[in-house]
Design a protein around this motif. Structure first.
Motif, PDB file in Angstrom:
ATOM      1  N   LEU A  93       0.833  -1.206   0.000  1.00  0.00           N
ATOM      2  CA  LEU A  93       0.000   0.000   0.000  1.00  0.00           C
ATOM      3  C   LEU A  93       0.868   1.257   0.000  1.00  0.00           C
ATOM      4  O   LEU A  93       0.575   2.217  -0.714  1.00  0.00           O
ATOM      5  N   TYR A  94       1.936   1.254   0.792  1.00  0.00           N
ATOM      6  CA  TYR A  94       2.863   2.394   0.778  1.00  0.00           C
ATOM      7  C   TYR A  94       3.464   2.581  -0.615  1.00  0.00           C
ATOM      8  O   TYR A  94       3.560   3.697  -1.120  1.00  0.00           O
ATOM      9  N   GLU A 103       1.137   4.188  -3.240  1.00  0.00           N
ATOM     10  CA  GLU A 103       0.965   5.637  -3.093  1.00  0.00           C
ATOM     11  C   GLU A 103       2.277   6.404  -3.299  1.00  0.00           C
ATOM     12  O   GLU A 103       2.299   7.620  -3.160  1.00  0.00           O
ATOM     13  N   TRP A 160       4.735   6.395  -1.273  1.00  0.00           N
ATOM     14  CA  TRP A 160       5.097   6.951   0.031  1.00  0.00           C
ATOM     15  C   TRP A 160       6.328   6.280   0.620  1.00  0.00           C
ATOM     16  O   TRP A 160       6.811   6.710   1.651  1.00  0.00           O
ATOM     17  N   GLY A 192      -6.607  -1.695   2.897  1.00  0.00           N
ATOM     18  CA  GLY A 192      -6.577  -0.289   3.263  1.00  0.00           C
ATOM     19  C   GLY A 192      -5.939  -0.113   4.621  1.00  0.00           C
ATOM     20  O   GLY A 192      -5.869  -1.055   5.417  1.00  0.00           O
ATOM     21  N   ASP A 252      -1.240   8.494   6.584  1.00  0.00           N
ATOM     22  CA  ASP A 252      -1.101   7.245   5.826  1.00  0.00           C
ATOM     23  C   ASP A 252      -2.458   6.586   5.546  1.00  0.00           C
ATOM     24  O   ASP A 252      -2.604   5.370   5.636  1.00  0.00           O
ATOM     25  N   THR A 309      -5.070   5.253   3.106  1.00  0.00           N
ATOM     26  CA  THR A 309      -5.196   4.823   1.715  1.00  0.00           C
ATOM     27  C   THR A 309      -6.018   3.547   1.626  1.00  0.00           C
ATOM     28  O   THR A 309      -6.065   2.747   2.552  1.00  0.00           O
ATOM     29  N   HIS A 336      -6.659   0.409  -1.324  1.00  0.00           N
ATOM     30  CA  HIS A 336      -6.201  -0.181  -2.594  1.00  0.00           C
ATOM     31  C   HIS A 336      -7.113   0.317  -3.722  1.00  0.00           C
ATOM     32  O   HIS A 336      -8.333   0.405  -3.566  1.00  0.00           O
ATOM     33  N   ARG A 376     -11.633   1.508  -4.086  1.00  0.00           N
ATOM     34  CA  ARG A 376     -11.974   2.907  -3.820  1.00  0.00           C
ATOM     35  C   ARG A 376     -13.400   3.224  -4.246  1.00  0.00           C
ATOM     36  O   ARG A 376     -14.015   2.492  -5.001  1.00  0.00           O
ATOM     37  N   GLY A 411     -12.688   4.309   2.825  1.00  0.00           N
ATOM     38  CA  GLY A 411     -11.825   5.347   3.386  1.00  0.00           C
ATOM     39  C   GLY A 411     -12.590   6.214   4.369  1.00  0.00           C
ATOM     40  O   GLY A 411     -12.085   6.543   5.444  1.00  0.00           O
ATOM     41  N   GLU A 463      -2.960  15.530   1.420  1.00  0.00           N
ATOM     42  CA  GLU A 463      -2.174  15.667   0.192  1.00  0.00           C
ATOM     43  C   GLU A 463      -2.934  16.551  -0.782  1.00  0.00           C
ATOM     44  O   GLU A 463      -4.169  16.613  -0.767  1.00  0.00           O
ATOM     45  N   SER A 512      -6.615  16.117  -2.078  1.00  0.00           N
ATOM     46  CA  SER A 512      -7.419  15.191  -1.275  1.00  0.00           C
ATOM     47  C   SER A 512      -8.270  15.901  -0.222  1.00  0.00           C
ATOM     48  O   SER A 512      -9.079  15.267   0.452  1.00  0.00           O
TER      49      SER A 512
END
Length: 144
Positions: A21-22, A25, A27, A58, A74, A76, A78, A82, A87, A111, A114
């Motif tokens: 996941l990181y 993104e 990240w 997620g 952090d 998020t 997948h 979405r 979320g 971000e 967002s």
């Protein structure tokens, strides 16, 4: 139906899925390090996961002093999952759990682009505030 679970003691599989996941993104900086992922989870006040059939799809976490202030980061889901409210549910659950602990000052840095997502969840821009990063962090991120 996906479920929300607080993660306290991650297994190797959990760390791999969270690292993915990181990466999704962009990240994650540097080489893959599952031990570091486990330390991030352990060092978080709350680390919430969204799971579908046992797989982490997620994540979101809160860092806090455990008394009065917390920051959500952090967050998020997948890409395949979405726009299904996951979320929203995760952020609301993080806020509920923090509030249940008496932590009412909850902030985050959204971000770029967002912020409408977070505004719908009751977050607003802090007047007279500006997010800032230390010089070394700016260098690591290629911003200086």
């Amino acid at each position: 139906m996906p479920e929300l679970l607080v993660l306290r003691e991650p297994e190797l599989k959990d760390c791999r899925e969270i690292l993915a996941l990181y990466h999704a993104e962009n990240w994650w900086q540097g080489p893959d390090n599952l031990e570091l992922v486990a330390r991030i989870i352990a060092g978080s006040h709350l680390f919430l996961t969204v799971r579908e059939q046992g797989n982490i799809i997620g994540m979101g976490r809160a860092i806090s002093d455990g008394v009065c202030d917390a920051y959500i980061q952090d967050v998020t889901i997948h890409g395949d999952y979405r726009s299904k409210g996951l979320g929203r549910n995760m952020v609301n659950e993080l806020c509920r759990l923090l509030s249940q602990q008496g932590i009412e000052w909850i902030g985050l840095i959204a971000e770029r682009g967002s912020h409408p997502f977070y505004e719908k969840l009751g977050f607003g821009i802090m007047p007279r505030a500006l997010p800032m990063l230390h010089g070394k962090t700016l260098q690591l991120m290629g911003l200086q």
